[in-house]
Design an enzyme around this catalytic site. Sequence first.
Site, PDB file in Angstrom:
ATOM      1  N   LYS A 110       0.830  -1.205   0.000  1.00 61.20           N
ATOM      2  CA  LYS A 110       0.000   0.000   0.000  1.00 61.20           C
ATOM      3  C   LYS A 110       0.867   1.258   0.000  1.00 61.20           C
ATOM      4  O   LYS A 110       0.580   2.215  -0.714  1.00 61.20           O
ATOM      5  CB  LYS A 110      -0.965  -0.008   1.186  1.00 61.20           C
ATOM      6  CG  LYS A 110      -2.135  -0.947   0.924  1.00 61.20           C
ATOM      7  CD  LYS A 110      -3.117  -1.027   2.051  1.00 61.20           C
ATOM      8  CE  LYS A 110      -4.242  -1.993   1.666  1.00 61.20           C
ATOM      9  NZ  LYS A 110      -4.892  -2.615   2.799  1.00 61.20           N
ATOM     10  N   LYS A 190      -4.302  -9.093 -10.129  1.00 61.49           N
ATOM     11  CA  LYS A 190      -5.256  -9.528  -9.095  1.00 61.49           C
ATOM     12  C   LYS A 190      -6.466  -8.590  -9.097  1.00 61.49           C
ATOM     13  O   LYS A 190      -6.298  -7.367  -9.123  1.00 61.49           O
ATOM     14  CB  LYS A 190      -4.564  -9.467  -7.728  1.00 61.49           C
ATOM     15  CG  LYS A 190      -5.501  -9.702  -6.552  1.00 61.49           C
ATOM     16  CD  LYS A 190      -4.809  -9.382  -5.233  1.00 61.49           C
ATOM     17  CE  LYS A 190      -5.698  -9.574  -4.022  1.00 61.49           C
ATOM     18  NZ  LYS A 190      -6.559  -8.518  -3.635  1.00 61.49           N
ATOM     19  N   LYS A 193     -10.463  -3.795  -5.652  1.00 67.51           N
ATOM     20  CA  LYS A 193     -11.186  -2.530  -5.826  1.00 67.51           C
ATOM     21  C   LYS A 193     -10.206  -1.353  -5.969  1.00 67.51           C
ATOM     22  O   LYS A 193     -10.521  -0.367  -6.600  1.00 67.51           O
ATOM     23  CB  LYS A 193     -12.187  -2.284  -4.709  1.00 67.51           C
ATOM     24  CG  LYS A 193     -11.610  -2.321  -3.318  1.00 67.51           C
ATOM     25  CD  LYS A 193     -12.729  -2.348  -2.294  1.00 67.51           C
ATOM     26  CE  LYS A 193     -12.223  -2.765  -0.942  1.00 67.51           C
ATOM     27  NZ  LYS A 193     -12.342  -4.177  -0.632  1.00 67.51           N
TER      28      LYS A 193
HETATM   29  P1  ADP Z   1      -9.597  -5.669  -2.418  1.00 64.56           P
HETATM   30  O1  ADP Z   1      -8.298  -6.240  -2.916  1.00 64.56           O
HETATM   31  O2  ADP Z   1     -10.584  -5.480  -3.516  1.00 64.56           O
HETATM   32  O3  ADP Z   1      -9.394  -4.422  -1.610  1.00 64.56           O
HETATM   33  P2  ADP Z   1     -10.023  -6.928   0.083  1.00 64.56           P
HETATM   34  O4  ADP Z   1      -8.575  -6.731   0.406  1.00 64.56           O
HETATM   35  O5  ADP Z   1     -11.034  -6.105   0.809  1.00 64.56           O
HETATM   36  O6  ADP Z   1     -10.221  -6.750  -1.480  1.00 64.56           O
HETATM   37  O7  ADP Z   1     -10.337  -8.447   0.268  1.00 64.56           O
HETATM   38  C1  ADP Z   1     -11.451  -9.012   0.945  1.00 64.56           C
HETATM   39  C2  ADP Z   1     -11.371 -10.524   0.903  1.00 64.56           C
HETATM   40  O8  ADP Z   1     -11.501 -10.991  -0.430  1.00 64.56           O
HETATM   41  C3  ADP Z   1     -10.033 -11.077   1.414  1.00 64.56           C
HETATM   42  O9  ADP Z   1     -10.253 -12.302   2.109  1.00 64.56           O
HETATM   43  C4  ADP Z   1      -9.241 -11.309   0.154  1.00 64.56           C
HETATM   44  O10 ADP Z   1      -8.283 -12.309   0.287  1.00 64.56           O
HETATM   45  C5  ADP Z   1     -10.343 -11.714  -0.829  1.00 64.56           C
HETATM   46  N1  ADP Z   1      -9.988 -11.268  -2.164  1.00 64.56           N
HETATM   47  C6  ADP Z   1      -9.882  -9.992  -2.606  1.00 64.56           C
HETATM   48  N2  ADP Z   1      -9.523  -9.934  -3.886  1.00 64.56           N
HETATM   49  C7  ADP Z   1      -9.396 -11.229  -4.289  1.00 64.56           C
HETATM   50  C8  ADP Z   1      -9.041 -11.851  -5.522  1.00 64.56           C
HETATM   51  N3  ADP Z   1      -8.762 -11.142  -6.603  1.00 64.56           N
HETATM   52  N4  ADP Z   1      -9.004 -13.184  -5.572  1.00 64.56           N
HETATM   53  C9  ADP Z   1      -9.303 -13.924  -4.486  1.00 64.56           C
HETATM   54  N5  ADP Z   1      -9.645 -13.414  -3.292  1.00 64.56           N
HETATM   55  C10 ADP Z   1      -9.693 -12.084  -3.184  1.00 64.56           C
END
Ligand code: ADP
Length: 321
Positions: A110, A190, A193
């Site tokens: 980050k 990956k 959001k």
């Molecule tokens: P983002 O990357 O969109 O900010 P978060 O960090 O809030 O998402 O992730 C919330 C949950 O969803 C976590 O358990 C994370 O491991 C899972 N997750 C997020 N993006 C993915 C992805 N592309 N593939 C698989 N799991 C994901």
Amino acid sequence: MRILSGIQPSGTLHIGNYFGMIKKMVESQDDGELFAFIASYHALTSLKDSEALRTNIFEAAVNFLSLGLDPNKSTFWVQSDVPEVLELYWFLSNHTSMGLLERAHSYKDKVAKGILANHGLFSYPVLMAADILLFDSDVVPVGKDQIQHIEMTRDIANTFNVTYKKELLKLPVAKVDEEVATVPGTDGAKMSKSYGNTIDLFATPKQLKKQVMGIVTNSTPLEEPKDYSDCNIYKLSKLFMNEDELALLRDKYATPNMGYGHFKLDLLDAITRYFEPYQEKRDYYMKNPDEVRDILSDGAKKARVVAKGKLELLREVVGLC
Ligand code: ADP
Ligand code: TRP
């Protein structure tokens, strides 16, 4: 067995969140006692818009309930409705070395992306450890990117236990589904959001079409056969299609004059069909916000009983009462 997981309401949920976490969480309701929460305090590390946070918390709750989280089977609440977690966060902070936090990939990533490094972001894993340890969780289903946070939780818990010479905090285990460990985004990175490469859960048909049509592909000319093996459309299709549908799709890749636009429409159709059964429930909850709030408030009451019991013990252990 107690299974616990949380999701940050820091934006619209996407299919990466669904396959990486929500789906596993819903399925885990049959394996044990599920504790699930919306990580509202965590979202403050990235979201400073109060109206957006309120909306995201509500919509995350609606989405979880629509996608199968059963409040009669599970305990489902908003993190900040059980503020006891912050007291444990402080206890644990005093057993967490700077070095441990400095090694956190998610923090380093980050900061590398230019997000302002404040103390909330830095100490985020300690709050996550408090979430997990407050409820004596056995198993934490997460995506691959969160494994390190669970390892840190175990480290912190162990230091605490060693300090007070007692098994006070239970060491949790991460549960990662290797098959869908990382869902790719529309650009192949990956799905996240924060990268603007998502396919959102319960997007309107127009938004969904825009996101699917925006999937990045290579520039093989239309008249040539295409390679499915490294194609983003195919990788995403694997999540939504059965083996027969995938075989059909592979045939299309091998057929000259079948273009990526065709494959995207097939994927769009598969995604729409996949989420159709949940749409009615989602519409219902969106129209009945009080019912959603009642469910969350009941969940917080249940979680708070457990949290208070644990904290009472820990306050005594550290010498505060
Ligand atoms: P983002 O990357 O969109 O900010 P978060 O960090 O809030 O998402 O992730 C919330 C949950 O969803 C976590 O358990 C994370 O491991 C899972 N997750 C997020 N993006 C993915 C992805 N592309 N593939 C698989 N799991 C994901
Ligand atoms: N950090 C997790 C994420 O970004 C969300 C989260 C907060 C969490 N506390 C948790 C996940 C406790 C599992 C257990 O996805």
